[in-house]
Write a protein that holds these residues in place. Structure first.
Motif, PDB file in Angstrom:
ATOM      1  N   GLN A   1      86.933  80.651   7.493  1.00 42.18           N
ATOM      2  CA  GLN A   1      85.539  80.769   7.100  1.00 42.18           C
ATOM      3  C   GLN A   1      84.956  79.390   6.838  1.00 42.18           C
ATOM      4  O   GLN A   1      85.555  78.575   6.133  1.00 42.18           O
TER       5      GLN A   1
ATOM      6  N   ALA B   1      84.184  88.954   1.144  1.00 41.16           N
ATOM      7  CA  ALA B   1      84.359  88.774   2.586  1.00 41.16           C
ATOM      8  C   ALA B   1      85.231  87.564   2.889  1.00 41.16           C
ATOM      9  O   ALA B   1      86.044  87.583   3.821  1.00 41.16           O
ATOM     10  N   SER B   2      85.082  86.508   2.086  1.00 49.31           N
ATOM     11  CA  SER B   2      85.892  85.312   2.301  1.00 49.31           C
ATOM     12  C   SER B   2      87.366  85.585   2.038  1.00 49.31           C
ATOM     13  O   SER B   2      88.241  85.143   2.789  1.00 49.31           O
TER      14      SER B   2
ATOM     15  N   LEU C   1      79.625  89.698  -2.770  1.00 50.84           N
ATOM     16  CA  LEU C   1      80.029  90.213  -1.464  1.00 50.84           C
ATOM     17  C   LEU C   1      80.541  89.097  -0.561  1.00 50.84           C
ATOM     18  O   LEU C   1      81.491  89.288   0.209  1.00 50.84           O
ATOM     19  N   GLN C   2      79.933  87.923  -0.658  1.00 51.66           N
ATOM     20  CA  GLN C   2      80.379  86.797   0.154  1.00 51.66           C
ATOM     21  C   GLN C   2      81.788  86.364  -0.235  1.00 51.66           C
ATOM     22  O   GLN C   2      82.609  86.041   0.628  1.00 51.66           O
TER      23      GLN C   2
ATOM     24  N   ILE D   1      88.890  88.532   2.202  1.00 51.13           N
ATOM     25  CA  ILE D   1      89.402  89.422   3.249  1.00 51.13           C
ATOM     26  C   ILE D   1      89.646  88.651   4.539  1.00 51.13           C
ATOM     27  O   ILE D   1      90.666  88.834   5.216  1.00 51.13           O
ATOM     28  N   SER D   2      88.717  87.760   4.886  1.00 50.44           N
ATOM     29  CA  SER D   2      88.881  86.970   6.108  1.00 50.44           C
ATOM     30  C   SER D   2      90.075  86.030   6.007  1.00 50.44           C
ATOM     31  O   SER D   2      90.807  85.825   6.979  1.00 50.44           O
TER      32      SER D   2
END
Length: 255
Positions: A214, A203-204, A199-200, A206-207
């Protein structure tokens, strides 16, 4: 995912049905013959499908699940025409091809274990998805389904090791045990760590796509084993549970 052979048979059957149901009287009366292989004849397959539909009309609507009679609408061959008939023929051929594949898989004690997965979520893959997958991901998916990953149980079967036990729980280390059933890995939070790391990473990505910066993570997660303390650094996303690396091509020996 549909095989090329299945698509070939369905395409031939669809073409033959379309020619037989043509509005042109000349095409309809010529009884066109389509070339196929020696082991499979499209005319025989289509005729067999039609006979099956006619037999279903004689039998009538039956209950096939827990929803009960009248909850589903049956399609009858005599009341359909055009595209619906072609779809019925192709669906029947697909079902027969799938049945043959399942019958062959059931006879394989190891590679056919997926036939006993009652709670598995069905996943539809198309060839376009396969072409865009990373090679290691494709290898992992195929080997995990057919139980060909280098777990200790498989390494013993392939005469690569002598001990099939898991170094953490001392149980038999199968693919299922490594991925989701090791009690020690579960109690130490290793599965949760793996899930959070995935998940991390998502998220990275997507960011980064959104233009957000990030901060780099340098923390490490510590797991205690019987031999002492082993550190799993936060930057590693490789699935490394029960002392084997399942995603590395160097650790995938052939049986």
């Amino acid at each position: 995912m549909k095989s090329i052979l299945e698509e070939y048979k369905c395409g031939k059957a669809r073409l033959l049905t379309m020619l037989e149901e043509s509005d042109d009287p000349v095409v309809k009366t010529l009884q066109p013959s389509l070339k196929t292989g020696r082991k499979w004849k499209v005319t025989e397959a289509v005729d067999e499908a039609k006979e099956c539909f006619k037999m279903n009309e004689v039998i009538g609507q039956t209950q096939t699940d827990r929803r009960g009679l009248g909850s589903t609408t049956a399609k009858w061959w005599s009341k359909t025409e055009g595209k619906e008939k072609r779809d019925m023929v192709t669906d029947e051929i697909r079902n027969k091809e799938d049945s043959k594949l399942v019958q062959k898989a059931v006879q394989q004690p190891q590679q056919g274990q997926w036939t006993n997965w009652d709670t598995a979520i069905q996943r539809s893959l198309i060839w376009n998805d396969i072409w865009h997958m990373a090679p290691l991901r494709i290898s992992f998916l195929i080997r995990s389904v057919y139980d060909l990953l280098p777990s200790n149980a498989n390494l013993v079967r392939w005469v690569k090791k002598d001990n099939p036990k898991c170094p953490l729980s001392q149980g038999r280390q199968t693919t299922e045990h490594v991925l989701s059933s090791c009690k020690v890995a579960l109690s130490q939070g290793r599965y949760t760590w793996r899930h959070n790391r995935v998940l991390q990473e998502l998220a990275s990505v997507i960011s980064t796509a959104k233009g957000e910066i990030q901060p780099s993570s340098t923390s490490s997660t510590v797991f205690t084993t019987e031999d002492g303390v082993k550190k799993w650094h936060g930057g590693s996303v490789i699935i490394n549970i029960c002392e084997i690396t399942l995603l590395s091509s160097d650790h995938l020996p052939l049986p």
